[in-house]
Design a protein around this motif. Structure first.
Motif, mmCIF file in Angstrom:
data_model
loop_
_atom_site.group_PDB
_atom_site.id
_atom_site.type_symbol
_atom_site.label_atom_id
_atom_site.label_comp_id
_atom_site.label_asym_id
_atom_site.label_seq_id
_atom_site.Cartn_x
_atom_site.Cartn_y
_atom_site.Cartn_z
ATOM 1 N N LEU A 139 0.833 -1.206 0.000
ATOM 2 C CA LEU A 139 0.000 0.000 0.000
ATOM 3 C C LEU A 139 0.868 1.257 0.000
ATOM 4 O O LEU A 139 0.614 2.197 -0.764
ATOM 5 N N ASN A 140 1.900 1.282 0.820
ATOM 6 C CA ASN A 140 2.769 2.457 0.893
ATOM 7 C C ASN A 140 3.612 2.621 -0.361
ATOM 8 O O ASN A 140 3.854 3.741 -0.809
ATOM 9 N N ILE A 141 4.050 1.525 -0.952
ATOM 10 C CA ILE A 141 4.789 1.603 -2.215
ATOM 11 C C ILE A 141 3.876 2.165 -3.305
ATOM 12 O O ILE A 141 4.289 3.026 -4.090
ATOM 13 N N ALA A 142 2.636 1.708 -3.340
ATOM 14 C CA ALA A 142 1.672 2.227 -4.322
ATOM 15 C C ALA A 142 1.398 3.717 -4.081
ATOM 16 O O ALA A 142 1.284 4.493 -5.033
ATOM 17 N N THR A 157 2.115 6.684 -6.732
ATOM 18 C CA THR A 157 1.031 7.594 -7.115
ATOM 19 C C THR A 157 1.407 9.051 -6.852
ATOM 20 O O THR A 157 1.143 9.921 -7.687
ATOM 21 N N LEU A 158 2.015 9.318 -5.714
ATOM 22 C CA LEU A 158 2.444 10.686 -5.414
ATOM 23 C C LEU A 158 3.460 11.177 -6.437
ATOM 24 O O LEU A 158 3.374 12.301 -6.933
ATOM 25 N N GLY A 159 4.448 10.345 -6.761
ATOM 26 C CA GLY A 159 5.452 10.734 -7.745
ATOM 27 C C GLY A 159 4.848 10.963 -9.118
ATOM 28 O O GLY A 159 5.159 11.953 -9.791
ATOM 29 N N GLY A 190 5.926 14.714 -19.268
ATOM 30 C CA GLY A 190 5.326 13.698 -20.127
ATOM 31 C C GLY A 190 5.117 12.400 -19.369
ATOM 32 O O GLY A 190 5.696 12.169 -18.302
ATOM 33 N N TRP A 191 4.285 11.525 -19.953
ATOM 34 C CA TRP A 191 3.983 10.263 -19.294
ATOM 35 C C TRP A 191 5.220 9.408 -19.032
ATOM 36 O O TRP A 191 5.355 8.866 -17.929
ATOM 37 N N PRO A 192 6.140 9.259 -19.975
ATOM 38 C CA PRO A 192 7.323 8.433 -19.673
ATOM 39 C C PRO A 192 8.129 8.969 -18.493
ATOM 40 O O PRO A 192 8.549 8.215 -17.607
ATOM 41 N N THR A 193 8.313 10.274 -18.451
ATOM 42 C CA THR A 193 9.060 10.877 -17.351
ATOM 43 C C THR A 193 8.290 10.744 -16.041
ATOM 44 O O THR A 193 8.866 10.419 -15.000
ATOM 45 N N ALA A 194 6.981 10.974 -16.094
ATOM 46 C CA ALA A 194 6.154 10.867 -14.888
ATOM 47 C C ALA A 194 6.163 9.444 -14.345
ATOM 48 O O ALA A 194 6.252 9.236 -13.130
ATOM 49 N N LEU A 195 6.082 8.458 -15.237
ATOM 50 C CA LEU A 195 6.139 7.067 -14.799
ATOM 51 C C LEU A 195 7.493 6.746 -14.174
ATOM 52 O O LEU A 195 7.578 6.026 -13.174
ATOM 53 N N ALA A 196 8.554 7.283 -14.744
ATOM 54 C CA ALA A 196 9.895 7.061 -14.187
ATOM 55 C C ALA A 196 10.019 7.698 -12.805
ATOM 56 O O ALA A 196 10.580 7.087 -11.877
ATOM 57 N N ILE A 197 9.499 8.895 -12.642
ATOM 58 C CA ILE A 197 9.544 9.566 -11.344
ATOM 59 C C ILE A 197 8.736 8.777 -10.315
ATOM 60 O O ILE A 197 9.175 8.574 -9.179
ATOM 61 N N GLY A 198 7.565 8.314 -10.720
ATOM 62 C CA GLY A 198 6.755 7.486 -9.824
ATOM 63 C C GLY A 198 7.476 6.208 -9.432
ATOM 64 O O GLY A 198 7.431 5.786 -8.272
ATOM 65 N N ALA A 199 8.163 5.597 -10.396
ATOM 66 C CA ALA A 199 8.906 4.366 -10.116
ATOM 67 C C ALA A 199 10.058 4.621 -9.143
ATOM 68 O O ALA A 199 10.301 3.823 -8.238
ATOM 69 N N VAL A 200 10.750 5.747 -9.307
ATOM 70 C CA VAL A 200 11.848 6.075 -8.390
ATOM 71 C C VAL A 200 11.295 6.328 -6.981
ATOM 72 O O VAL A 200 11.879 5.875 -5.990
ATOM 73 N N ASP A 201 10.170 7.012 -6.889
ATOM 74 C CA ASP A 201 9.558 7.235 -5.577
ATOM 75 C C ASP A 201 9.134 5.915 -4.944
ATOM 76 O O ASP A 201 9.325 5.700 -3.746
ATOM 77 N N ALA A 202 8.571 5.019 -5.742
ATOM 78 C CA ALA A 202 8.179 3.701 -5.232
ATOM 79 C C ALA A 202 9.404 2.908 -4.796
ATOM 80 O O ALA A 202 9.344 2.132 -3.835
ATOM 81 N N LEU A 203 10.505 3.101 -5.491
ATOM 82 C CA LEU A 203 11.745 2.414 -5.134
ATOM 83 C C LEU A 203 12.177 2.778 -3.715
ATOM 84 O O LEU A 203 12.711 1.932 -2.985
#
Length: 172
Positions: free
Chosen positions: A127-130, A134-136, A146-159
């Motif tokens: 839940l916290n990783i999600a 989502t916040l990122g 853009g979506w690719p950059t936003a997805l990458a930022i979200g992935a780094v935050d989830a990391l």
């Protein structure tokens, strides 16, 4: 007589952007929740009673962290303060407390018998990783990335949240 180019004599508190507060508080709260669940699970018990206790301690810790951050912001902002600034600084920390509430609910739900109390830390971590992802993602998109950059930022935050989970697994 005041020169039109001179700065005003009173300094006004800079305040914080709402998006900045939500991102900071959300990330801090999600990482705090994961860390607390990891610590409480490592050194605690997994009975229903202990999960209710864990939920209460997580909530107390979130409020204490919010008070500390609000007070730190209040005293760190140089210049004169108006009446009510200290209270506003504390209220501005609501995203931190809000971000831990889903984990508090997961722990309390295990304590109330909604699901088994043993192993509840894994859904809490997920839940916290999600939440971090989502916040990122939403912050990046609201910054017109853009979506690719936003997805990458979200992935780094989830990391960041994943690192807490891995650290918990290594500690056990």
């Amino acid at each position: 007589m005041a020169d039109s180019d001179s700065p005003p004599t009173a300094t006004v508190s800079r305040g914080h952007d709402t998006r900045e507060m939500i991102l900071f508080g959300g990330v801090y709260g999600a990482v705090l929740a994961s860390s607390m669940v990891a610590a409480l699970t490592q050194y605690g018990h997994s009975s229903a009673h202990s999960r209710r206790y864990d939920a209460l301690w997580l909530l107390i810790t979130a409020f204490a962290s919010a008070l500390a951050h609000g007070y730190a912001h209040y005293i760190a902002e140089r210049g004169p303060h108006r009446r009510g600034d200290a209270l506003r600084a504390l209220v501005d920390e609501w995203p931190l407390v809000t971000a831990v509430l889903p984990t508090v609910l997961v722990l309390a739900g295990a304590g109330w018998g909604w699901w088994p109390p043993d192993g509840v830390e894994y859904p809490a971590f997920a839940l916290n990783i999600a939440l971090l992802f989502t916040l990122g993602l939403t912050t990046a998109r609201s910054s017109r990335r853009g979506w690719p950059t936003a997805l990458a930022i979200g992935a780094v935050d989830a990391l960041l949240g994943f690192v807490v989970v891995v650290a918990n697994a290594i500690i056990k």
